[in-house]
Design a protein around this motif. Sequence first.
Motif, short mmCIF file in Angstrom:
data_model
loop_
_atom_site.label_atom_id
_atom_site.label_comp_id
_atom_site.label_asym_id
_atom_site.label_seq_id
_atom_site.Cartn_x
_atom_site.Cartn_y
_atom_site.Cartn_z
N VAL A 79 10.15 105.20 19.27
CA VAL A 79 11.22 105.35 20.25
C VAL A 79 12.37 104.39 19.96
N ILE A 80 13.59 104.93 19.96
CA ILE A 80 14.81 104.12 19.85
C ILE A 80 15.59 104.33 21.15
N LEU A 81 15.93 103.24 21.82
CA LEU A 81 16.63 103.33 23.10
C LEU A 81 18.12 103.00 22.93
N LEU A 82 18.96 103.76 23.60
CA LEU A 82 20.40 103.54 23.61
C LEU A 82 20.83 103.13 25.01
N ASP A 83 21.77 102.18 25.10
CA ASP A 83 22.24 101.73 26.42
C ASP A 83 23.74 101.50 26.37
N LYS A 84 24.41 101.72 27.49
CA LYS A 84 25.87 101.58 27.50
C LYS A 84 26.29 100.11 27.49
N LYS A 85 25.42 99.22 27.94
CA LYS A 85 25.69 97.78 27.86
C LYS A 85 24.36 97.04 27.90
N ALA A 86 24.37 95.82 27.39
CA ALA A 86 23.13 95.04 27.34
C ALA A 86 22.62 94.80 28.76
N ASN A 87 21.36 95.05 28.97
CA ASN A 87 20.74 94.91 30.29
C ASN A 87 19.40 94.21 30.08
N PHE A 88 19.25 93.02 30.64
CA PHE A 88 18.04 92.23 30.39
C PHE A 88 16.78 92.97 30.80
N LYS A 89 16.80 93.64 31.93
CA LYS A 89 15.62 94.35 32.39
C LYS A 89 15.25 95.47 31.41
N HIS A 90 16.29 96.16 30.92
CA HIS A 90 16.03 97.23 29.96
C HIS A 90 15.49 96.68 28.64
N ILE A 91 16.06 95.54 28.20
CA ILE A 91 15.58 94.91 26.97
C ILE A 91 14.12 94.50 27.12
N GLN A 92 13.81 93.92 28.26
CA GLN A 92 12.44 93.49 28.53
C GLN A 92 11.48 94.68 28.50
N THR A 93 11.90 95.77 29.10
CA THR A 93 11.07 96.98 29.11
C THR A 93 10.91 97.53 27.70
N ALA A 94 12.01 97.50 26.93
CA ALA A 94 11.95 97.99 25.54
C ALA A 94 10.93 97.19 24.73
N ILE A 95 10.91 95.88 24.93
CA ILE A 95 9.96 95.03 24.22
C ILE A 95 8.54 95.33 24.66
N ARG A 96 8.34 95.47 25.95
CA ARG A 96 7.00 95.72 26.48
C ARG A 96 6.45 97.06 26.00
N CYS A 97 7.33 98.03 25.87
CA CYS A 97 6.86 99.37 25.47
C CYS A 97 6.92 99.55 23.96
N ALA A 98 7.19 98.48 23.22
CA ALA A 98 7.14 98.50 21.75
C ALA A 98 8.11 99.50 21.14
N ALA A 99 9.29 99.63 21.75
CA ALA A 99 10.33 100.48 21.15
C ALA A 99 10.72 99.92 19.80
N ILE A 100 11.07 100.81 18.88
CA ILE A 100 11.50 100.38 17.55
C ILE A 100 12.79 99.57 17.64
N ASP A 101 13.70 99.99 18.51
CA ASP A 101 14.97 99.27 18.64
C ASP A 101 15.63 99.59 19.98
N TYR A 102 16.50 98.69 20.39
CA TYR A 102 17.31 98.83 21.60
C TYR A 102 18.76 98.64 21.15
N ILE A 103 19.55 99.71 21.21
CA ILE A 103 20.90 99.69 20.65
C ILE A 103 21.93 99.83 21.77
N VAL A 104 22.88 98.91 21.77
CA VAL A 104 23.94 98.92 22.79
C VAL A 104 25.18 99.62 22.22
N LYS A 105 25.76 100.51 23.00
CA LYS A 105 26.96 101.24 22.59
C LYS A 105 28.19 100.32 22.63
N PRO A 106 29.23 100.70 21.88
CA PRO A 106 29.35 101.90 21.03
C PRO A 106 28.42 101.81 19.83
N LEU A 107 27.91 102.97 19.43
CA LEU A 107 26.94 103.02 18.34
C LEU A 107 27.55 102.54 17.03
#
Length: 259
Positions: A79-107
């Motif tokens: 899983v690769i997650l995209l977000d419109k801006k850096a969000n600590f809660k989202h980053i934390q969730t991405a780490i917990r769920c072992a996402a391959i990457d968390y990418i902040v837009k613009p891509l």
Amino acid sequence: MCRVLIASPVETDRAFLKQIFAEHFFNVTFLEDALSAEEAYKRSLDNRLDMLILDISGSSDEIFQYKTNIVKQYPNIKVILLDKKANFKHIQTAIRCAAIDYIVKPLDEDECKSAIHRAILALNQVSLLHYERKSITNTVKESANQMMQYVHEYFNEEINLETLARFMHLNKSYVSRFFKETVGMTFSSYLRHYRIEQAKKLLRTSELTITEVAEEVGYPDLTYFSRIFKKETNYTPNEFKQIFQGEHIPADFAFVEGE
């Protein structure tokens, strides 16, 4: 074959990602785009997924629940997650769920290429991102994909350029040149890389003996397999098994079980 689903309401982002795949990656097939996590989940009910690129911009718990449900179906999905801006809660969730990457837009192209590259490698496939090749048309790429699919299906059998040429109904010399120019490495190199990736997966996740693993990936000669494996990984098969067995946790598995 890597089955990819891009789930984003932003058409330009979806097109941007598909262009990156088209220019830099082989052997990928796309499911019909999803505009939301809910649509992505519905697509997953009828189609196997290997990679999910999910836009979580302004996400709610509902979006993460849909993603979790997808992962429950396909524990090895990347899983690769995209977000419109850096969000600590989202980053934390991405780490917990072992996402391959968390990418902040613009891509960013390089960032996206790197994330996709790592996702493909994590699937125990050959990325080819860093191999130079000539510019090719979609028709030529389709032929190359067909050849690579042949490797993926028959890698554990006694295959070579001659058997590939017969499969493609083409001249052996032409197939050899075509594969090298189009894919960026020789047929034998691709076959070797793919076999070793499958061996690494078996050594990490199964209880097979080294001899059994060698046979499973097309190397009936254990001594030869061990030599090739050592050359490709810097570990003997036994060393690799001792160090890495059980290390691989399917994407999101621990997080999903805790939900």
